[in-house]
Scaffold this motif. Structure first.
Motif, short mmCIF file in Angstrom:
data_model
loop_
_atom_site.label_atom_id
_atom_site.label_comp_id
_atom_site.label_asym_id
_atom_site.label_seq_id
_atom_site.Cartn_x
_atom_site.Cartn_y
_atom_site.Cartn_z
N SER A 11 0.86 -1.19 0.00
CA SER A 11 0.00 0.00 0.00
C SER A 11 0.90 1.24 0.00
N GLY A 12 1.79 1.32 -0.97
CA GLY A 12 2.70 2.46 -1.05
C GLY A 12 4.14 2.05 -1.18
N VAL A 13 5.04 2.91 -0.71
CA VAL A 13 6.47 2.74 -0.95
C VAL A 13 7.18 1.93 0.13
N GLY A 14 6.51 1.66 1.26
CA GLY A 14 7.17 1.02 2.39
C GLY A 14 7.70 -0.36 2.09
N GLY A 15 7.03 -1.10 1.21
CA GLY A 15 7.46 -2.45 0.89
C GLY A 15 8.80 -2.52 0.20
N THR A 16 9.35 -1.37 -0.19
CA THR A 16 10.70 -1.37 -0.75
C THR A 16 11.71 -1.82 0.29
N SER A 17 11.37 -1.71 1.57
CA SER A 17 12.26 -2.24 2.61
C SER A 17 12.36 -3.76 2.48
N ILE A 18 11.27 -4.39 2.06
CA ILE A 18 11.27 -5.83 1.79
C ILE A 18 12.01 -6.12 0.49
N TRP A 19 11.75 -5.31 -0.53
CA TRP A 19 12.44 -5.49 -1.82
C TRP A 19 13.95 -5.47 -1.64
N LYS A 20 14.46 -4.59 -0.80
CA LYS A 20 15.91 -4.50 -0.59
C LYS A 20 16.46 -5.79 0.01
N GLU A 21 15.72 -6.38 0.93
CA GLU A 21 16.16 -7.64 1.53
C GLU A 21 16.11 -8.78 0.51
N ILE A 22 15.08 -8.77 -0.33
CA ILE A 22 14.96 -9.78 -1.40
C ILE A 22 16.12 -9.65 -2.37
N ASN A 23 16.41 -8.42 -2.79
CA ASN A 23 17.47 -8.19 -3.76
C ASN A 23 18.85 -8.53 -3.19
N ALA A 24 19.02 -8.32 -1.89
CA ALA A 24 20.30 -8.64 -1.25
C ALA A 24 20.53 -10.14 -1.18
N LEU A 25 19.48 -10.89 -0.86
CA LEU A 25 19.61 -12.34 -0.71
C LEU A 25 19.51 -13.07 -2.04
N LEU A 26 18.73 -12.51 -2.97
CA LEU A 26 18.48 -13.16 -4.27
C LEU A 26 18.81 -12.19 -5.41
N PRO A 27 20.07 -11.84 -5.56
CA PRO A 27 20.44 -10.80 -6.53
C PRO A 27 20.24 -11.20 -7.98
N ASN A 28 19.99 -12.48 -8.24
CA ASN A 28 19.82 -12.95 -9.61
C ASN A 28 18.35 -13.02 -10.02
N GLU A 29 17.47 -12.49 -9.16
CA GLU A 29 16.04 -12.54 -9.46
C GLU A 29 15.53 -11.22 -10.02
N ASN A 30 14.73 -11.30 -11.08
CA ASN A 30 14.02 -10.14 -11.61
C ASN A 30 12.87 -9.80 -10.66
N THR A 31 12.56 -8.53 -10.53
CA THR A 31 11.47 -8.13 -9.64
C THR A 31 10.59 -7.07 -10.29
N ILE A 32 9.33 -7.07 -9.89
CA ILE A 32 8.38 -6.01 -10.26
C ILE A 32 7.74 -5.52 -8.97
N ASN A 222 11.55 -25.23 -7.39
CA ASN A 222 12.50 -25.20 -8.52
C ASN A 222 12.29 -23.96 -9.41
N LEU A 223 12.11 -22.81 -8.76
CA LEU A 223 11.86 -21.56 -9.48
C LEU A 223 13.01 -20.56 -9.37
N ILE A 224 14.13 -20.97 -8.81
CA ILE A 224 15.29 -20.08 -8.71
C ILE A 224 15.77 -19.72 -10.12
N ASN A 225 16.09 -18.47 -10.34
CA ASN A 225 16.59 -18.02 -11.64
C ASN A 225 18.08 -18.30 -11.75
N ASN A 226 18.44 -19.26 -12.58
CA ASN A 226 19.85 -19.59 -12.80
C ASN A 226 20.36 -19.07 -14.14
N SER A 227 19.57 -18.20 -14.76
CA SER A 227 19.98 -17.62 -16.04
C SER A 227 21.05 -16.56 -15.82
#
Length: 259
Positions: A11-32, A222-227
């Motif tokens: 519900s706004g911009v706050g979830g970017t705090s979650i996005w940062k954690e996702i990107n840090a742990l899973l840097p090979n994943e595309n995100t929207i 088995n959805l990890i992005n290995n590309s």
């Protein structure tokens, strides 16, 4: 499908705090990332309205062929994730306040929870609190006005500092040693909170746990992005693009989307 994006909505911009954690742990994943700032905060809207907004966000991310959706909003998780899981086949990861680690680790037997009204009044929050915090004192505080200030680009404003002092003083007086942040907007308050709280108070949120759970689910399915293709991060908001850009970084493109 492994190269498809992880969808994230809040519900706004706050979830970017979650996005940062996702990107840090899973840097090979595309995100929207989808920021429904026009309707922030979700808390006061009531369960039916929150479910309908969550459906709208989910439908958009499904059209973008997301392989997993993170409901990066405590209020949407507590009010809508059961409905979403029952009606869509895609895996969903939810957010809930980190009551368990705070309750297990407290030395003063008193913890504070700063969250939205929608989260604190939810059935899921009540169950979690009863399960893990029944033997300790829990000081709950509605964070009225905080989300609106962050969405308005007033994160470090005098108005925000006044609100936080007002909300935290009863917790300080009660001798809390953990402050649980029950809204994904709130980790951005950490620099302000550190200045207000005594040194012994630890601040805890759900970001890292959500990232770990996301990785676990992706591996299990088995959805990890290995590309080795270029990774893309897309950010959409139906509010102020500059506020979102200020939180994710100017190197990322942020688009206005009327949804």
């Amino acid at each position: 499908m492994n190269t498809n994006a992880i969808g994230i909505f809040d519900s706004g911009v706050g979830g970017t705090s979650i996005w940062k954690e996702i990107n840090a742990l899973l840097p090979n994943e595309n995100t929207i990332y989808l920021a429904d700032s026009k309707n922030a905060p979700y808390g006061p809207k009531g369960k039916d309205a929150i479910i309908n907004l969550s459906i709208k966000n989910t439908e958009y991310l499904l059209k973008q062929n997301c392989k997993l959706i993170i409901v990066a909003c405590n209020t949407a998780t507590t009010n809508a994730i059961d409905y979403l899981r029952a009606n869509y086949s895609i895996p969903f990861i939810g957010i809930e306040p980190a009551i368990k680690p705070a309750a297990l680790q407290t030395k003063t037997n008193t913890i504070g929870i700063l969250a939205t009204r929608g989260t604190l009044s939810s059935t899921l929050f009540s169950k979690t609190s009863t399960l893990f915090a029944s033997n300790i004192k829990v000081i709950e505080q509605h964070g009225d006005g905080i989300v609106e200030l962050i969405e308005g680009g007033k994160l470090f404003s005098d108005e925000m500092k006044t609100l936080l002092n007002q909300y935290l003083q009863p917790m300080i007086d009660a001798n809390i040693d953990y402050l649980v942040l029950g809204c994904t907007h709130y980790p951005y308050l950490t620099p302000l909170l550190i200045n207000i709280l005594p040194n012994n108070v630890k601040i805890i949120d759900s970001g890292e746990a959500v990232a770990r759970q996301t990785k676990t689910v992706l591996e299990k399915l088995n959805l990890i992005n290995n590309s080795f293709k270029t990774i893309e991060h897309s950010f959409y908001i139906n509010g102020n693009t500059e506020v979102l850009k200020s939180l994710v970084g100017t190197e990322f493109k942020v688009d206005y989307l009327d949804f």
